[in-house]
Scaffold this motif. Structure first.
Motif, PDB file in Angstrom:
ATOM      1  N   GLY A 194       0.674  -1.276  -0.083  1.00 38.64           N
ATOM      2  CA  GLY A 194       0.037  -0.055   0.094  1.00 38.64           C
ATOM      3  C   GLY A 194       0.948   1.260   0.029  1.00 38.64           C
ATOM      4  O   GLY A 194       2.065   1.303   0.224  1.00 38.64           O
ATOM      5  N   VAL A 203       3.351   9.670  -6.317  1.00 40.95           N
ATOM      6  CA  VAL A 203       3.795   8.271  -6.885  1.00 40.95           C
ATOM      7  C   VAL A 203       4.127   8.614  -8.547  1.00 40.95           C
ATOM      8  O   VAL A 203       4.668   7.546  -9.034  1.00 40.95           O
ATOM      9  CB  VAL A 203       3.370   7.106  -6.426  1.00 40.95           C
ATOM     10  N   PHE A 208      10.064   9.862  -8.358  1.00 39.73           N
ATOM     11  CA  PHE A 208       9.593   9.789  -6.909  1.00 39.73           C
ATOM     12  C   PHE A 208       9.341   8.465  -6.449  1.00 39.73           C
ATOM     13  O   PHE A 208       8.768   7.526  -7.191  1.00 39.73           O
ATOM     14  CB  PHE A 208       8.048  10.461  -6.762  1.00 39.73           C
ATOM     15  N   VAL A 210       8.232   6.242  -2.633  1.00 42.69           N
ATOM     16  CA  VAL A 210       7.864   6.376  -1.251  1.00 42.69           C
ATOM     17  C   VAL A 210       8.922   6.005  -0.660  1.00 42.69           C
ATOM     18  O   VAL A 210       9.770   4.932  -0.585  1.00 42.69           O
ATOM     19  CB  VAL A 210       6.570   5.465  -1.258  1.00 42.69           C
TER      20      VAL A 210
HETATM   21  P1  ADP Z   1       9.942   2.328  -9.073  1.00 42.11           P
HETATM   22  O1  ADP Z   1       9.039   1.096  -8.511  1.00 42.11           O
HETATM   23  O2  ADP Z   1      10.966   2.109 -10.091  1.00 42.11           O
HETATM   24  O3  ADP Z   1      10.315   2.917  -7.629  1.00 42.11           O
HETATM   25  P2  ADP Z   1       7.572   3.726  -9.977  1.00 42.11           P
HETATM   26  O4  ADP Z   1       7.254   5.003 -10.686  1.00 42.11           O
HETATM   27  O5  ADP Z   1       6.859   2.507 -10.892  1.00 42.11           O
HETATM   28  O6  ADP Z   1       8.964   3.318  -9.677  1.00 42.11           O
HETATM   29  O7  ADP Z   1       6.715   3.751  -8.538  1.00 42.11           O
HETATM   30  C1  ADP Z   1       6.977   4.793  -7.657  1.00 42.11           C
HETATM   31  C2  ADP Z   1       6.700   4.451  -6.327  1.00 42.11           C
HETATM   32  O8  ADP Z   1       5.334   4.104  -5.894  1.00 42.11           O
HETATM   33  C3  ADP Z   1       7.578   3.183  -5.950  1.00 42.11           C
HETATM   34  O9  ADP Z   1       8.869   3.482  -5.607  1.00 42.11           O
HETATM   35  C4  ADP Z   1       6.756   2.699  -4.588  1.00 42.11           C
HETATM   36  O10 ADP Z   1       7.077   3.333  -3.580  1.00 42.11           O
HETATM   37  C5  ADP Z   1       5.241   3.173  -5.040  1.00 42.11           C
HETATM   38  N1  ADP Z   1       4.380   1.959  -5.709  1.00 42.11           N
HETATM   39  C6  ADP Z   1       4.182   1.949  -6.874  1.00 42.11           C
HETATM   40  N2  ADP Z   1       3.472   0.950  -7.215  1.00 42.11           N
HETATM   41  C7  ADP Z   1       3.111   0.352  -5.753  1.00 42.11           C
HETATM   42  C8  ADP Z   1       2.133  -0.793  -5.480  1.00 42.11           C
HETATM   43  N3  ADP Z   1       1.569  -1.460  -6.052  1.00 42.11           N
HETATM   44  N4  ADP Z   1       2.159  -0.913  -4.092  1.00 42.11           N
HETATM   45  C9  ADP Z   1       2.755  -0.241  -3.245  1.00 42.11           C
HETATM   46  N5  ADP Z   1       3.575   0.919  -3.722  1.00 42.11           N
HETATM   47  C10 ADP Z   1       3.676   1.272  -4.990  1.00 42.11           C
END
Ligand code: ADP
Length: 257
Positions: A194, A203, A208, A210
């Motif tokens: 989550g 996100v 960016f 998390v």
């Molecule tokens: P990356 O996965 O390379 O960090 P993304 O742009 O795909 O880059 O995702 C950005 C951020 O959003 C991730 O670093 C993660 O913290 C959060 N995130 C993305 N998809 C999910 C998911 N399905 N569940 C939880 N957190 C997610």
């Protein structure tokens, strides 16, 4: 009198401009910093496969592995694996460009969205390195769409990969497709980590990620969702996120038929 009103107005305008500039500069600096750390990470990540392949090739040359079939195969397999990794990273660098600038010129063809989803679901099931249960419920009568097949495939792959990456060792993903007026609505729901409310907008920003402390140390560059949003928007669609920490995330994409 009116002089006072004008003076107050000017002072307020000046203060406003000052703060506007300050936040703009701050944002620019933040982006520059993120970019820099992206380039650093990427350079580091790119160097590893290159030196591995280099070492494998040198070993083949030096130790006459040509005559040792088993050894030769081992080095070739390592090289192939590393080159695949390299190629997927190059693909990602291209995604930054797409996410950052005006996107990409779409090459639209006509195809069944449900078939593409099926294919991506199957790939996720096959290649996930975790225990996975993934279902696809298709409630659309027909799912013919005019879209860029390759880019939509990347979009789905990014979302499925994330659902697997940001989950415990037992992943559950539910995919749902339906028709609503002149739109297709696609939901991808996972039972993963989550995303805290405070970060749900960010996100989709380039670079960016998390901040997770050291709870889940997952590699990534923060490109995927920025790219996903860019491609969905370019198709005239929208992407929304609904997520709850420790419960899971639900990405909802709407695409015009
Ligand atoms: P990356 O996965 O390379 O960090 P993304 O742009 O795909 O880059 O995702 C950005 C951020 O959003 C991730 O670093 C993660 O913290 C959060 N995130 C993305 N998809 C999910 C998911 N399905 N569940 C939880 N957190 C997610």
């Amino acid at each position: 009198g009116w002089q006072l009103t004008i003076s107050i107005f000017l002072v307020l305008a000046l203060v406003g401009t000052f703060f506007y500039l300050l936040t703009t500069i701050k944002k620019q600096n933040q982006l520059a910093m993120l970019r820099k750390s992206f380039v650093n990470n990427m350079t580091h990540e790119l160097k590893t496969p290159v030196s591995t392949v280099m070492a494998a090739v040198e070993s083949i040359q030096r130790f006459g592995a040509k005559d040792d079939k088993e050894r030769m195969n081992r080095y070739l397999n390592i090289s192939k694996h590393e080159l695949e990794h390299l190629s997927s990273m190059i693909e990602r660098v291209l995604q930054v460009d797409i996410a950052e600038t005006n996107g990409v010129s779409l090459n639209k063809t006509s195809f069944e969205l449900a078939t593409l989803i099926d294919e991506c679901v199957e790939n996720t099931r096959l290649f996930a390195k975790k225990t996975i249960s993934i279902t696809f419920q298709n409630d659309s009568k027909n799912s013919l769409i005019q879209a860029d097949h390759a880019h939509l495939k990347n979009v789905l792959t990014n979302l499925f990969d994330n659902a697997v990456k940001y989950s415990s060792d037992e992943v559950k993903i539910d995919v749902h497709l339906k028709e609503q007026d002149d739109q297709y609505i696609l939901q991808i729901r996972d039972n993963g980590n989550g995303i805290p409310k405070a970060y749900q907008k960010s996100v989709f920003d380039l670079f960016f990620r998390v901040p997770s402390g050291d709870i889940h140390d997952v590699k990534g560059f923060g490109l995927g969702l920025a790219y996903v949003k860019q491609i969905v928007n370019q198709h005239g669609g929208h992407i929304e996120l609904d997520s709850e920490l420790s419960v899971g995330s639900n990405f909802v994409i709407s695409l015009p038929k």
